[in-house]
Structures are given as structure tokens and as C-alpha cells.
Design a protein around this motif. Structure first.
Motif, PDB file in Angstrom:
ATOM      1  N   ILE A   1       0.851  -1.190   0.000  1.00  0.00           N
ATOM      2  CA  ILE A   1       0.000   0.000   0.000  1.00  0.00           C
ATOM      3  C   ILE A   1       0.889   1.241   0.000  1.00  0.00           C
ATOM      4  O   ILE A   1       1.897   1.301   0.714  1.00  0.00           O
ATOM      5  N   PHE A   2       0.505   2.229  -0.802  1.00  0.00           N
ATOM      6  CA  PHE A   2       1.267   3.486  -0.876  1.00  0.00           C
ATOM      7  C   PHE A   2       0.271   4.633  -0.954  1.00  0.00           C
ATOM      8  O   PHE A   2      -0.518   4.729  -1.901  1.00  0.00           O
ATOM      9  N   VAL A   3       0.282   5.503   0.048  1.00  0.00           N
ATOM     10  CA  VAL A   3      -0.571   6.690   0.048  1.00  0.00           C
ATOM     11  C   VAL A   3       0.236   7.826  -0.562  1.00  0.00           C
ATOM     12  O   VAL A   3       1.166   8.349   0.059  1.00  0.00           O
ATOM     13  N   SER A   4      -0.107   8.201  -1.792  1.00  0.00           N
ATOM     14  CA  SER A   4       0.622   9.285  -2.441  1.00  0.00           C
ATOM     15  C   SER A   4      -0.166   9.780  -3.648  1.00  0.00           C
ATOM     16  O   SER A   4      -1.331   9.425  -3.834  1.00  0.00           O
ATOM     17  N   GLY A   5       0.497  10.588  -4.466  1.00  0.00           N
ATOM     18  CA  GLY A   5      -0.212  11.351  -5.476  1.00  0.00           C
ATOM     19  C   GLY A   5      -0.357  10.696  -6.827  1.00  0.00           C
ATOM     20  O   GLY A   5       0.342   9.736  -7.182  1.00  0.00           O
ATOM     21  N   SER A   6      -1.262  11.263  -7.609  1.00  0.00           N
ATOM     22  CA  SER A   6      -1.505  10.795  -8.971  1.00  0.00           C
ATOM     23  C   SER A   6      -0.295  11.013  -9.864  1.00  0.00           C
ATOM     24  O   SER A   6      -0.219  10.429 -10.952  1.00  0.00           O
ATOM     25  N   TRP A   7       0.664  11.836  -9.420  1.00  0.00           N
ATOM     26  CA  TRP A   7       1.870  12.056 -10.227  1.00  0.00           C
ATOM     27  C   TRP A   7       2.729  10.803 -10.332  1.00  0.00           C
ATOM     28  O   TRP A   7       3.587  10.712 -11.203  1.00  0.00           O
ATOM     29  N   TRP A   8       2.486   9.794  -9.476  1.00  0.00           N
ATOM     30  CA  TRP A   8       3.193   8.515  -9.587  1.00  0.00           C
ATOM     31  C   TRP A   8       2.539   7.590 -10.609  1.00  0.00           C
ATOM     32  O   TRP A   8       3.137   6.579 -11.001  1.00  0.00           O
ATOM     33  N   PHE A   9       1.336   7.890 -11.015  1.00  0.00           N
ATOM     34  CA  PHE A   9       0.538   6.947 -11.784  1.00  0.00           C
ATOM     35  C   PHE A   9       1.243   6.506 -13.068  1.00  0.00           C
ATOM     36  O   PHE A   9       1.348   5.305 -13.355  1.00  0.00           O
ATOM     37  N   GLY A  10       1.694   7.470 -13.860  1.00  0.00           N
ATOM     38  CA  GLY A  10       2.355   7.129 -15.120  1.00  0.00           C
ATOM     39  C   GLY A  10       3.591   6.280 -14.914  1.00  0.00           C
ATOM     40  O   GLY A  10       3.865   5.352 -15.688  1.00  0.00           O
ATOM     41  N   ARG A  11       4.341   6.585 -13.879  1.00  0.00           N
ATOM     42  CA  ARG A  11       5.543   5.794 -13.605  1.00  0.00           C
ATOM     43  C   ARG A  11       5.182   4.373 -13.198  1.00  0.00           C
ATOM     44  O   ARG A  11       5.843   3.415 -13.612  1.00  0.00           O
ATOM     45  N   PHE A  12       4.137   4.234 -12.393  1.00  0.00           N
ATOM     46  CA  PHE A  12       3.731   2.889 -11.991  1.00  0.00           C
ATOM     47  C   PHE A  12       3.236   2.081 -13.183  1.00  0.00           C
ATOM     48  O   PHE A  12       3.461   0.872 -13.256  1.00  0.00           O
ATOM     49  N   VAL A  13       2.544   2.735 -14.116  1.00  0.00           N
ATOM     50  CA  VAL A  13       2.120   2.041 -15.333  1.00  0.00           C
ATOM     51  C   VAL A  13       3.332   1.471 -16.058  1.00  0.00           C
ATOM     52  O   VAL A  13       3.323   0.339 -16.560  1.00  0.00           O
ATOM     53  N   ALA A  14       4.412   2.263 -16.109  1.00  0.00           N
ATOM     54  CA  ALA A  14       5.608   1.841 -16.839  1.00  0.00           C
ATOM     55  C   ALA A  14       6.460   0.850 -16.068  1.00  0.00           C
ATOM     56  O   ALA A  14       7.076  -0.044 -16.666  1.00  0.00           O
ATOM     57  N   GLU A  15       6.511   0.973 -14.740  1.00  0.00           N
ATOM     58  CA  GLU A  15       7.495   0.213 -13.971  1.00  0.00           C
ATOM     59  C   GLU A  15       6.900  -0.833 -13.034  1.00  0.00           C
ATOM     60  O   GLU A  15       7.569  -1.828 -12.734  1.00  0.00           O
ATOM     61  N   ALA A  16       5.698  -0.623 -12.528  1.00  0.00           N
ATOM     62  CA  ALA A  16       5.103  -1.604 -11.617  1.00  0.00           C
ATOM     63  C   ALA A  16       4.341  -2.644 -12.422  1.00  0.00           C
ATOM     64  O   ALA A  16       3.121  -2.783 -12.333  1.00  0.00           O
ATOM     65  N   THR A  17       5.100  -3.387 -13.205  1.00  0.00           N
ATOM     66  CA  THR A  17       4.502  -4.312 -14.171  1.00  0.00           C
ATOM     67  C   THR A  17       4.506  -5.765 -13.683  1.00  0.00           C
ATOM     68  O   THR A  17       4.001  -6.641 -14.384  1.00  0.00           O
ATOM     69  N   GLY A  18       5.056  -6.010 -12.506  1.00  0.00           N
ATOM     70  CA  GLY A  18       5.135  -7.383 -12.013  1.00  0.00           C
ATOM     71  C   GLY A  18       3.898  -7.833 -11.262  1.00  0.00           C
ATOM     72  O   GLY A  18       3.834  -8.989 -10.829  1.00  0.00           O
ATOM     73  N   PHE A  19       2.924  -6.933 -11.116  1.00  0.00           N
ATOM     74  CA  PHE A  19       1.706  -7.284 -10.389  1.00  0.00           C
ATOM     75  C   PHE A  19       0.593  -6.345 -10.831  1.00  0.00           C
ATOM     76  O   PHE A  19       0.835  -5.288 -11.433  1.00  0.00           O
TER      77      PHE A  19
END
Length: 436
Positions: free
Chosen positions: A285-303
Motif C-alpha cells: 500500500i502506498f498513500v501518495s499522489g496521482s503524479w506517480w501513476f504514469g511511472r507505476f504504469v511503466a514500472e510496476a509491471t510485475g503485479f
């Protein structure tokens, strides 16, 4: 760093800017603009990366603008820090751009407005109907009073994207733990307890930078209402720093550490470290901003993962994105307004939305990316409830550092809840005295 672009516009490299001492690129043509932009140049500054949602959308807007107006865009890529540090000097000269991106808030856009460095654009807002496209809480950061306090009556900027703080969940980790994504605050706490019982520290957090302070403010918002936000952010009434909203937030944050929801070394962790721990699947769980969203789309691909508003709260941290502002010394103000209007068109807004950003005036049918549509729906739900409540450090210059330091004292045990609230209140009252 600066990029080389395919368009027929000038790009000034960061090295050249440094050598020049301040971020300049020669003189813009004299004179204003009419409907015919032939032979004229729009001098544009912004600091969005070429691959960001806004960078992609605004690059397309430049193409449309040049084709429709016959004018040329002279684009200078700046860093956020360059514009922040040099704006008050450069904007008071003939070297000012015609249009630039600038940070919203009292100490930034509000300061420029109060000193006459950026233009009152109220007439352009009415002419183009931008006010009809922006929710009330988005308008707050675009309008300022004579002394630079946001929420005033005069338009000094226009946002064309938004942002908010919510909760990112690792859906695979939840499934493996036999847990459901929470929809209420009580369920959220139950999930935290369940992960701790399984030997997992559930919350990715950072006490050396902004995330911990944003969690603290979100916990205050859970107990607060719009009048609390207006008092805290707009100085409507004195803030009670020993009242239920703030006391509950500080007590709860301390409990989060004591119960193992947050790592005990959180005071030394930075935002990047917290984000990476979510990307790597270490924290569910990570409480933070929508500014991470694009990065997570690109990098948080293992789940598989999702993002929701903070459960059980009608108010969320967030605001408009940064503002388009028109310097008072701009040579081509009408061209600047035409460019702003293009960035508010549905087709440009759709580029923001389909690239992981949060458009403010997109047509839902134009958002074809499923994950982006989910994010935008969440944001629109917050807007529908007038839920955007800005950020905890906004009210006073230097308050960001105070929040970081005070909460570090809290989570390390160096300060108790009462002392932290008193320290925060003292700094807040001193920093906002001129506005109250």
C-alpha cells in the motif's frame, strides 16, 4: 535537461541557460497580437518532460497552434527550480515570455499576482469560457486576492490538468493475503492489521520528504470538513491546533508507527525510496499522489494494482495542476490566450488522459486507456464532492520543512503529540500572520 524537438521552434539548452546566468532566449517581437499571428512569435516556457502526459499534450497543442494561427512557438524548456528562482527577476523585464507554466499557491502564483508580475486574465477567462470547464476547487488555485491569497475574485492563471493524493494497492499482494481492497476507513485499518499479523509492513512511507506529511494531513481531513480546509488554507478563521482534526491526525500517525503499519526507520526514508518499495512489490500500500501513476504504469509491471481515493474520507489532498500564467510584460498576450484555449480542447485533454494524467475538461468517450479511465473517474468523483483540499504546507512559506521536522520528531519518539501540534501551530501562526 533540454531536449531537441522536431518543431520549428527555438529550444535553449540547460547549459546555455546556465552560461547566460538567467533563463533567457533573446527578445520577442514587439507588439501585441490580433487574430492573424503571421510573423509573430509566442514565447513559451514550461518544465514538463517530453514523455510526460502534459508534455505530450502540449507538444501537440504547439503543432495545432502554429497551423491555425500562422505564428511560431519559441519554446524554452526550463526546470521547475529555474522558473521558481528567476521568475520574479525575469518577469519584470522585456525578456519575459508570453506564456509560462508556474506553480499554484499563495507563495508562488499568489506572490506574482500580488506584485503585478502576472496579468489579470479574467476577461480572457470569460471570453473563452474556461470557468465553465473548471470545478470550483480547481478554480480556487487560479484566482487570487489583491494580497495574493488563493480563492480570491481575480483570475491570474488557468490549469488544464489536476492532481490528487489517494491510495495505491497491490492487488496481487491482497489476493495472496486473502484480503479485499478496503472501501471504508475501518476496513483500511483491518487490512493494515492483517498484513502486520502476516509479518508485512503494509505502508510504503517517507518521513524525510513529503509523503508522511501528506498522510498526516489526510488523516486530519478525515475528521474535517470544508470549513476546516477554508480556515487552514484560506485563513477564514484561526486554526485550532489542539482541536479534534489535528490532534486525531497526529495521534493516529503515531499509532501507525507503534503498530507496525509504517517502518520504524521512516524518518530517514525519501519519497523515491517509498515509491520504489511499492514498485518492487515490497510494500502492498502506498498513500501518495496521482503524479506517480504514469511511472507505476511503466514500472510496476510485475503485479496488478489499482488506485482509489482515501477510504472513508470526503476530502482528499489535491488541487489543480500548475497554472498557465501570462506575464504582465508579455509581448503577445492574445496569442497566449489562444494557446491556452487549445490546451483546453477535448482532443488535447484526451492526450493528457490517455497518457496517465488528469485532464480537467476531457470527454469521457475520448479516454480509451482502461487504467487511465479508472484514475479519471476517481478524480472526477472527488471533484463532484468538492473534495480537493490542497496540501498541508501551502499556507505559509517554509512550512514544508517544519512539517517534515516535526513529524520526524513524532515518529522517532523525540516529541510527543502535544509538543508536535504546538510546534506546527506556532510555525503556522507566525507564517500566516500577515494574511489574517
Amino acid at each position: 535537461m533540454a531536449r531537441t524537438d522536431r518543431r520549428t521552434k527555438t529550444v535553449i539548452t540547460l547549459a546555455a541557460l546556465t552560461a547566460a546566468g538567467i533563463a533567457l532566449a533573446g527578445c520577442s517581437p514587439a507588439g501585441g497580437s490580433g487574430d492573424d499571428g503571421n510573423g509573430k512569435t509566442l514565447k513559451l516556457w514550461h518544465y514538463e518532460g517530453a514523455d510526460s502526459a502534459m508534455g505530450k499534450a502540449w507538444n501537440e497543442a504547439i503543432d495545432v497552434f502554429e497551423k491555425e494561427t500562422g505564428a511560431t512557438v519559441e519554446f524554452e524548456e526550463k526546470s521547475f527550480e529555474q522558473i521558481q528562482k528567476t521568475a520574479s527577476q525575469v518577469l519584470d523585464t522585456d525578456a519575459a515570455p508570453d506564456l509560462m507554466e508556474f506553480n499554484k499557491g499563495n507563495a508562488t502564483a499568489g506572490f506574482l499576482a500580488s506584485t503585478g508580475l502576472i496579468s489579470d486574465i479574467s476577461d480572457a477567462v470569460e471570453k473563452y469560457g474556461w470557468d465553465e470547464k473548471l470545478a470550483p476547487s480547481l478554480q480556487t488555485t487560479a484566482k487570487y486576492s489583491d494580497d495574493g491569497v488563493m480563492g480570491g475574485d481575480t483570475w491570474y492563471g488557468v490549469p488544464n490538468y489536476g492532481e490528487f493524493v489517494g491510495v495505491y494497492y497491490n492487488k496481487d499482494a491482497f489476493a495472496a493475503a486473502g484480503l479485499e481492497i478496503p472501501t471504508t476507513y475501518d476496513e483500511f485499518v483491518d487490512v493494515l492489521d492483517a498484513f502486520v499479523a502476516q509479518g508485512v509492513t503494509p505502508l510504503a512511507e517517507a518521513g524525510a520528504e513529503y509523503p508522511l506529511g501528506q498522510l498526516w494531513y489526510q488523516l486530519a481531513l478525515r475528521k474535517g470538513d470544508r470549513s476546516f480546509v477554508d480556515d487552514y488554507q484560506l485563513y477564514k478563521n484561526p486554526v485550532d491546533w489542539q482541536g479534534p482534526e489535528i490532534t486525531s491526525a497526529t495521534e493516529t500517525l503515531k499509532e501507525y508507527v507503534d503498530k507496525g503499519y509504517i517502518a520504524d526507520d521512516v524518518s530517514s526514508i525519501k519519497a523515491e525510496d517509498a515509491g520504489v518499495s511499492f514498485i518492487n512489490g515490497k510494500a502492498p500500500i502506498f498513500v501518495s499522489g496521482s503524479w506517480w501513476f504514469g511511472r507505476f504504469v511503466a514500472e510496476a509491471t510485475g503485479f496488478d494494482w489499482t488506485m482509489t481515493a482515501f477510504p472513508g474520507a470526503d476530502l482528499s489532498l489535491g488541487s489543480s495542476g500548475n497554472l498557465w500564467v501570462v506575464p504582465e510584460n508579455a509581448a503577445n498576450k492574445e496569442l497566449a490566450y489562444e494557446f491556452i484555449d487549445i490546451t483546453m480542447r477535448p482532443e488535447i485533454q484526451a492526450i493528457i488522459g490517455n497518457s496517465g494524467g488528469l485532464p480537467v475538461a476531457a470527454d469521457a468517450a475520448d479516454i480509451t486507456d482502461e487504467k487511465s479511465a479508472e484514475l479519471i473517474d476517481t478524480f472526477n468523483g472527488i471533484l463532484d464532492k468538492d473534495g480537493l483540499s490542497f496540501y498541508p504546507d501551502w499556507p505559509a512559506p517554509g512550512f514544508y520543512d517544519v512539517i517534515v521536522q516535526q513529524l520526524q520528531g513524532l515518529v522517532t519518539g523525540a516529541e510527543d503529540v502535544k509538543a508536535v501540534d504546538e510546534g506546527l501551530g506556532k510555525a503556522y501562526d507566525e507564517g500566516t500572520a500577515d494574511f489574517r
